[in-house]
Design a protein around this motif. Sequence first.
Motif, PDB file in Angstrom:
ATOM      1  N   GLY A 158       3.679 -18.775 -52.706  1.00  0.00           N
ATOM      2  CA  GLY A 158       5.134 -19.571 -52.265  1.00  0.00           C
ATOM      3  C   GLY A 158       5.620 -20.000 -53.730  1.00  0.00           C
ATOM      4  O   GLY A 158       5.056 -20.204 -54.679  1.00  0.00           O
ATOM      5  N   VAL A 217       7.094 -18.233 -56.123  1.00  0.00           N
ATOM      6  CA  VAL A 217       6.977 -17.371 -57.365  1.00  0.00           C
ATOM      7  C   VAL A 217       8.325 -16.680 -57.745  1.00  0.00           C
ATOM      8  O   VAL A 217       8.548 -16.258 -58.657  1.00  0.00           O
ATOM      9  CB  VAL A 217       5.914 -16.398 -57.340  1.00  0.00           C
ATOM     10  CG1 VAL A 217       4.508 -17.373 -57.302  1.00  0.00           C
ATOM     11  CG2 VAL A 217       5.976 -15.666 -56.204  1.00  0.00           C
ATOM     12  N   LYS A 268       9.916 -14.725 -54.876  1.00  0.00           N
ATOM     13  CA  LYS A 268       9.862 -13.567 -54.035  1.00  0.00           C
ATOM     14  C   LYS A 268      11.627 -13.103 -53.438  1.00  0.00           C
ATOM     15  O   LYS A 268      11.974 -12.162 -53.764  1.00  0.00           O
ATOM     16  CB  LYS A 268       9.076 -13.739 -52.746  1.00  0.00           C
ATOM     17  CG  LYS A 268       7.602 -14.015 -53.000  1.00  0.00           C
ATOM     18  CD  LYS A 268       6.882 -14.140 -51.698  1.00  0.00           C
ATOM     19  CE  LYS A 268       7.316 -15.565 -51.094  1.00  0.00           C
ATOM     20  NZ  LYS A 268       6.995 -16.529 -51.984  1.00  0.00           N
ATOM     21  N   THR A 269      12.119 -14.373 -52.999  1.00  0.00           N
ATOM     22  CA  THR A 269      13.396 -14.090 -52.719  1.00  0.00           C
ATOM     23  C   THR A 269      14.377 -13.658 -53.906  1.00  0.00           C
ATOM     24  O   THR A 269      15.213 -12.631 -53.522  1.00  0.00           O
ATOM     25  CB  THR A 269      14.085 -15.417 -52.085  1.00  0.00           C
ATOM     26  OG1 THR A 269      13.131 -15.809 -51.139  1.00  0.00           O
ATOM     27  CG2 THR A 269      15.371 -15.277 -51.545  1.00  0.00           C
ATOM     28  N   SER A 296      15.411 -18.369 -47.573  1.00  0.00           N
ATOM     29  CA  SER A 296      16.416 -18.714 -48.718  1.00  0.00           C
ATOM     30  C   SER A 296      17.232 -17.750 -49.167  1.00  0.00           C
ATOM     31  O   SER A 296      17.834 -17.829 -50.344  1.00  0.00           O
ATOM     32  CB  SER A 296      15.672 -19.467 -49.771  1.00  0.00           C
ATOM     33  OG  SER A 296      14.512 -18.536 -49.869  1.00  0.00           O
ATOM     34  N   PRO A 350       5.109 -16.476 -47.720  1.00  0.00           N
ATOM     35  CA  PRO A 350       4.412 -16.439 -48.534  1.00  0.00           C
ATOM     36  C   PRO A 350       2.867 -15.897 -47.973  1.00  0.00           C
ATOM     37  O   PRO A 350       2.642 -15.722 -46.743  1.00  0.00           O
ATOM     38  CB  PRO A 350       3.778 -17.970 -48.768  1.00  0.00           C
ATOM     39  CG  PRO A 350       5.290 -18.442 -48.684  1.00  0.00           C
ATOM     40  CD  PRO A 350       5.934 -17.777 -47.445  1.00  0.00           C
TER      41      PRO A 350
HETATM   42  N1  LIG Z   1      13.091 -15.949 -63.573  1.00  0.00           N
HETATM   43  C1  LIG Z   1      13.384 -16.846 -63.086  1.00  0.00           C
HETATM   44  N2  LIG Z   1      13.926 -17.891 -63.860  1.00  0.00           N
HETATM   45  C2  LIG Z   1      14.586 -18.795 -63.470  1.00  0.00           C
HETATM   46  N3  LIG Z   1      14.436 -19.513 -62.223  1.00  0.00           N
HETATM   47  C3  LIG Z   1      13.957 -18.699 -61.323  1.00  0.00           C
HETATM   48  C4  LIG Z   1      13.407 -17.417 -61.845  1.00  0.00           C
HETATM   49  N4  LIG Z   1      12.893 -16.961 -60.535  1.00  0.00           N
HETATM   50  C5  LIG Z   1      12.934 -17.799 -59.711  1.00  0.00           C
HETATM   51  N5  LIG Z   1      13.673 -18.676 -60.034  1.00  0.00           N
HETATM   52  C6  LIG Z   1      14.181 -20.083 -59.204  1.00  0.00           C
HETATM   53  O1  LIG Z   1      13.054 -20.558 -58.665  1.00  0.00           O
HETATM   54  C7  LIG Z   1      13.335 -21.214 -57.453  1.00  0.00           C
HETATM   55  C8  LIG Z   1      12.437 -20.321 -56.360  1.00  0.00           C
HETATM   56  O2  LIG Z   1      12.721 -19.018 -56.381  1.00  0.00           O
HETATM   57  P1  LIG Z   1      12.810 -18.194 -54.898  1.00  0.00           P
HETATM   58  O3  LIG Z   1      13.301 -18.975 -53.896  1.00  0.00           O
HETATM   59  O4  LIG Z   1      13.147 -16.840 -55.401  1.00  0.00           O
HETATM   60  O5  LIG Z   1      11.203 -18.292 -54.771  1.00  0.00           O
HETATM   61  P2  LIG Z   1      10.363 -17.683 -53.488  1.00  0.00           P
HETATM   62  O6  LIG Z   1       9.000 -17.216 -53.931  1.00  0.00           O
HETATM   63  O7  LIG Z   1      11.060 -16.895 -52.717  1.00  0.00           O
HETATM   64  O8  LIG Z   1       9.993 -19.075 -52.739  1.00  0.00           O
HETATM   65  P3  LIG Z   1       9.437 -19.609 -51.095  1.00  0.00           P
HETATM   66  O9  LIG Z   1       7.890 -19.203 -51.358  1.00  0.00           O
HETATM   67  O10 LIG Z   1       9.633 -20.812 -51.070  1.00  0.00           O
HETATM   68  O11 LIG Z   1      10.121 -18.648 -50.133  1.00  0.00           O
HETATM   69  C9  LIG Z   1      14.583 -20.947 -57.137  1.00  0.00           C
HETATM   70  O12 LIG Z   1      15.431 -22.021 -57.631  1.00  0.00           O
HETATM   71  C10 LIG Z   1      15.002 -19.578 -58.135  1.00  0.00           C
HETATM   72  O13 LIG Z   1      16.385 -19.748 -58.570  1.00  0.00           O
END
Ligand SMILES: Nc1ncnc2c1ncn2[C@@H]1O[C@H](COP(=O)(O)OP(=O)(O)OP(=O)(O)O)[C@@H](O)[C@H]1O
Length: 402
Positions: A96, A98, A100-101, A128, A231
């Motif tokens: 969660g 990291v 992914k989206t 998201s 996740p």
């Molecule tokens: N390389 C990066 N640099 C800066 N911010 C980042 C980077 N990658 C992701 N983020 C930021 O981190 C936050 C979480 O990213 P994201 O939603 O892509 O994660 P996720 O793994 O899909 O989360 P979840 O498990 O909650 O679905 C977002 O605000 C995104 O803009």
Amino acid sequence: MATLSSYLLSSPPLCKSRFSATSLVSGIDFISFSPRTTLSSSSTVLPAILSLSVKHNRRRNSLQVKSVASPTETISEFDEMVSGTKRKYYMLGGKGGVGKTSCAASLAVRFANNGHPTLVVSTDPAHSLSDSFAQDLTGGMLVPVEGPEAPLFALEINPEKAREEFRSASQMNGGTGVKDFMDGMGLGMLVEQLGELKLGELLDTPPPGLDEAIAISKEFCYSIIVFDTAPTGHTLRLLSLPDFLDASIGKILKLRQKITSATSAIKSVFGKEEKGPDAADKLEKLRERMVKVRELFRDTESTEFVIVTIPTVMAVSESSRLSASLKKESVPVKRLIVNQLLPPSSSDCKFCSIKRKDQMRALDMIREDSELSALTLMEAPLVDMEIRGVPALRFLGDIIWK
Ligand SMILES: Nc1ncnc2c1ncn2[C@@H]1O[C@H](COP(=O)(O)OP(=O)(O)OP(=O)(O)O)[C@@H](O)[C@H]1O
């Protein structure tokens, strides 16, 4: 290295999407189209999209002809990802938060900007995609994403709709529960004895991942489909779901078959023909879909699971376990994205210097890990702004997916 903030200041405004979602999906059962999309016939939409792809391929071919001249040049990661004739499914997953989206959306934008009609699907119940694209993509319908050069559609799966579809099988004969469903199947007297199949749970509370599995089994008319998965835990359950459903449904149908043959033998003596209820057909169809999903998960030519992680001990440990589980399920995994790496700097402050060392330790851990060291490492920097909107996703995608 250019920063995201400076890139966004210089990028042009988004153009409106010229594409409509109509008829880009066949075999739709629970997905409906957004009222925001323009309705037009499949005969006009699909050829337009296909011709876009062909035009692009011609352009790419001419570029490739040039590059063939150098025998030492190897095909890039991105070119490899779009090569082949089979439809490509890319599933991005990991712990969660990291990224992914962000990575899935950036990959979808990268594909679309290179002329490949793409669909990005979110199966995470806490969607998201809309936040990531900074556009309203909600509603469980195909919505065109504004900005990319070729058609890019997004779908945030509505788990409730998938559950309804599943439950409807148990309510075909006007009943509302497992008992009625089993009665409809001619198996009413066996309800108690089927306890060990957890049939009640199966029909009344569909297992996690069913929505995702149903979406995967659909015939989408896109060359590439990118899945932004939930996740790790949820994703692992999804991977074992087709086997579980195949086995459970198989047992139910076998039992029904036995009883039907016995009762129809008796009824034929008295000249009474039994009319089979179609609840069984629905279950059989669901089982066929699950078999299809299971095959697809393991198809190295069409499917790839990309693990996304960040350089921390906790995330790397979980990624290693995820990789082992995927291997056990024979799901193809080739690439690992390490997201949020501190960008190079000649003058670190104390905080950044400690953080950088911490990240280096995690990278060493990846190199020494028996699971992860075999994967192609793709690095994504921690950028100076939140990644929201197509231009920001394009910026990230151009860095990761080279
Ligand atoms: N390389 C990066 N640099 C800066 N911010 C980042 C980077 N990658 C992701 N983020 C930021 O981190 C936050 C979480 O990213 P994201 O939603 O892509 O994660 P996720 O793994 O899909 O989360 P979840 O498990 O909650 O679905 C977002 O605000 C995104 O803009």
